[in-house]
Design an enzyme around this catalytic site. Structure first.
Site, short mmCIF file in Angstrom:
data_model
loop_
_atom_site.label_atom_id
_atom_site.label_comp_id
_atom_site.label_asym_id
_atom_site.label_seq_id
_atom_site.Cartn_x
_atom_site.Cartn_y
_atom_site.Cartn_z
N HIS A 1 49.50 -13.77 43.68
CA HIS A 1 48.87 -12.47 43.43
C HIS A 1 48.75 -12.27 41.93
O HIS A 1 49.63 -12.69 41.19
CB HIS A 1 49.70 -11.35 44.05
CG HIS A 1 48.95 -10.08 44.22
ND1 HIS A 1 48.80 -9.16 43.21
CD2 HIS A 1 48.25 -9.59 45.28
CE1 HIS A 1 48.07 -8.16 43.65
NE2 HIS A 1 47.71 -8.40 44.89
N ASP B 1 48.38 -10.71 52.88
CA ASP B 1 47.53 -11.39 53.85
C ASP B 1 48.23 -12.51 54.61
O ASP B 1 47.68 -13.05 55.56
CB ASP B 1 46.29 -11.98 53.14
CG ASP B 1 45.36 -10.88 52.70
OD1 ASP B 1 45.18 -9.93 53.47
OD2 ASP B 1 44.82 -10.97 51.58
N HIS C 1 40.15 -12.41 48.01
CA HIS C 1 40.56 -11.00 48.13
C HIS C 1 40.76 -10.71 49.61
O HIS C 1 41.65 -11.30 50.24
CB HIS C 1 39.47 -10.16 47.46
CG HIS C 1 39.78 -8.71 47.27
ND1 HIS C 1 41.02 -8.17 47.46
CD2 HIS C 1 38.99 -7.66 46.89
CE1 HIS C 1 40.98 -6.86 47.21
NE2 HIS C 1 39.75 -6.53 46.87
#
Ligand code: CMC
Length: 423
Positions: free
Chosen positions: A303, A359, A263
């Site tokens: 994802h 990210d 995460h």
């Protein structure tokens, strides 16, 4: 065409028609036909755990909207504090509402001296700042006993302001401690991001004025990270909040969920991965090793919901260029670009719909701005606090049930205790 589904229990021949509601099927309705039969859905792959009006996400189309506003427009025109207000209240603030909100947040940035001196300074010298943040947020609940009054609107709003305002202060304090620098008090004359940068970097100068372009880039990153509907940490927030715990305890749980590399810890993992790859020549063999099941994953890729390019990654990629124009290019950028290029043309990643996520590029910006790797998940937690609190508030207003899933028991049948000597 009927907007419903019919299910039949083949054991009894009984049928039940259930209407579609907001694109879902009520599990309570299923249970009427199948009492005591549970949906088996580890990881909530097919379960909607709540109704929410905060964030809309279409993973196939790569769409993200806060309260209906496209993320691209917010990133271009808005500020983090305005977005936080929007998430929490459902509408963009008027000038007067914004000024009151900005004033309140700005004047709640200080933390109790005991939190810093006795609590944060009690950590081991090499403590991870995210561990410090998680613990410090939980500790705040012991300083604000009125936080337990979660159904008192005034108390609720006060805790929301405190949490949003104090997160940057706690985050910067954790960093300063880890590098042996003295704590910097908040400067109420600065706006949210500039104040955070001042608390991070100020040394001997009377006032730290961040480079406005860097402060704006951080602001954009904060906007992009402010909410993402029912992700792991928000689910933790809603789950802990559903027991009617105070918001500091629930936020600490959410931050703990964010800590993990699957995460919010992924931005840190991306830089470690790019550093390990080291040069463009090593990219192709690394991708092969990921595909061969080495146990490595391509960090910053994939994802649960996006099966298309993450719209946040697109915006961040642009912001990276603006930051690098000031800081100089992050030498890992070329490795990242090559990695993206190879992965996006590789059958393994194409067939699994694995694209760069938020990210993948954010860490490159943070690193170029001088943040140590350990601070990356902390930089995610600061803005996500607005999203967590918006969901917490929404959940309480919905008078939701306590989160309490069922299990399918697969253990031993009843058996008699055996004395230790006889085992
Ligand atoms: N690299 C290589 N293969 C991958 C990756 C990856 N990053 N992500 C998924 N896969 C493969 C996985 O091996 C599986 O293949 P197969 O069907 O052959 O077994 C398939 O794709 C589906 O993966 P999954 O684990 O079932 O997907 P998930 O929805 O449960 O996991 C995820 C989502 C984000 C945990 C995962 O993609 C991942 O571990 N990514 C790397 C970590 C990361 O970047 N996390 C940040 C997410 S975005 C920001 C945030 O949420 O904080």
């Amino acid at each position: 065409m009927a907007e419903s589904i019919t299910i039949t229990d083949n054991r009894t021949g009984q049928s039940l028609e259930i209407p579609f509601e907001n694109g879902g099927i009520s599990a309570t309705a299923w249970s009427k036909l199948l009492p005591g039969v549970w949906f088996f859905d580890p990881g909530f792959m097919s379960t909607a755990a709540c109704e929410s009006a905060i964030t809309y996400l279409d993973g196939d189309a790569g769409i993200l909207r806060y309260r209906g506003y496209p993320i691209e427009q917010l990133a271009e025109h808005s500020t983090y504090l305005e977005v936080a207000y929007l998430l929490l209240n459902g509408e963009l603030p008027t000038a007067e509402q914004f000024e009151a909100w900005r004033h309140d947040v700005t004047h709640h940035t200080f933390i109790h001296e005991n939190v810093r001196k006795r609590f944060l300074e009690g950590f081991h010298y090499d403590a991870h700042p995210m561990g410090m943040l998680v613990s410090a947020v939980a500790a705040l609940s012991t300083f604000y006993l009125d936080a337990k009054e979660i159904f008192d609107p005034e108390s609720r709003d006060k805790q929301i302001v405190r949490l949003i305002a104090k997160m940057p202060t706690l985050a910067a304090a954790a960093h300063r401690f880890s590098v042996g620098m003295p704590f910097v008090y908040p400067d109420n004359s600065l706006d949210f991001t500039a104040n955070f940068l001042s608390m991070m970097w100020k040394t001997a100068e009377p006032r730290f004025d961040a480079n406005p372009a860097l402060a704006r880039a951080l602001e954009v990153l904060f906007i992009l990270h402010a909410d993402h509907e029912q992700n792991c940490s928000t689910t933790a927030m809603r789950t802990v909040g559903s027991s009617h715990a105070d918001p500091y305890s629930a936020t600490a749980a959410a931050a703990a969920a964010l800590y993990g590399p699957r995460h919010g810890g992924a931005n840190e993992a991306v830089i470690r991965m790019l550093t390990e790859i080291g040069s463009i020549d090593n990219v192709a063999p690394f991708v092969e090793s990921v595909k061969s099941g080495s146990g490595h994953r391509l960090q910053g890729f994939g994802h649960r919901v996006y099966k298309n390019y993450d719209p946040r990654a697109r915006i961040i990629k642009r912001a990276a260029d603006e930051v690098f124009a000031i800081t100089g290019k992050n030498p890992l950028l070329d490795v990242a670009l090559k990695l993206e290029e190879i992965a996006l043309s590789d059958e393994y990643f194409i067939s699994r719909k694995l694209y760069p996520n938020v990210d993948f590029y954010s860490g490159l910006i943070y690193q170029a701005m001088g943040f140590p790797l350990e601070m990356f998940p902390v930089l995610f937690a600061i803005p996500r606090t607005a999203g967590w609190l918006a969901h917490w508030k929404e959940m309480l207003d919905q008078d939701s049930k306590i989160s309490r899933p069922r299990q399918l028991y697969i253990g031993e049948d009843a058996r008699d205790y055996v004395e230790m000597a006889d085992r």
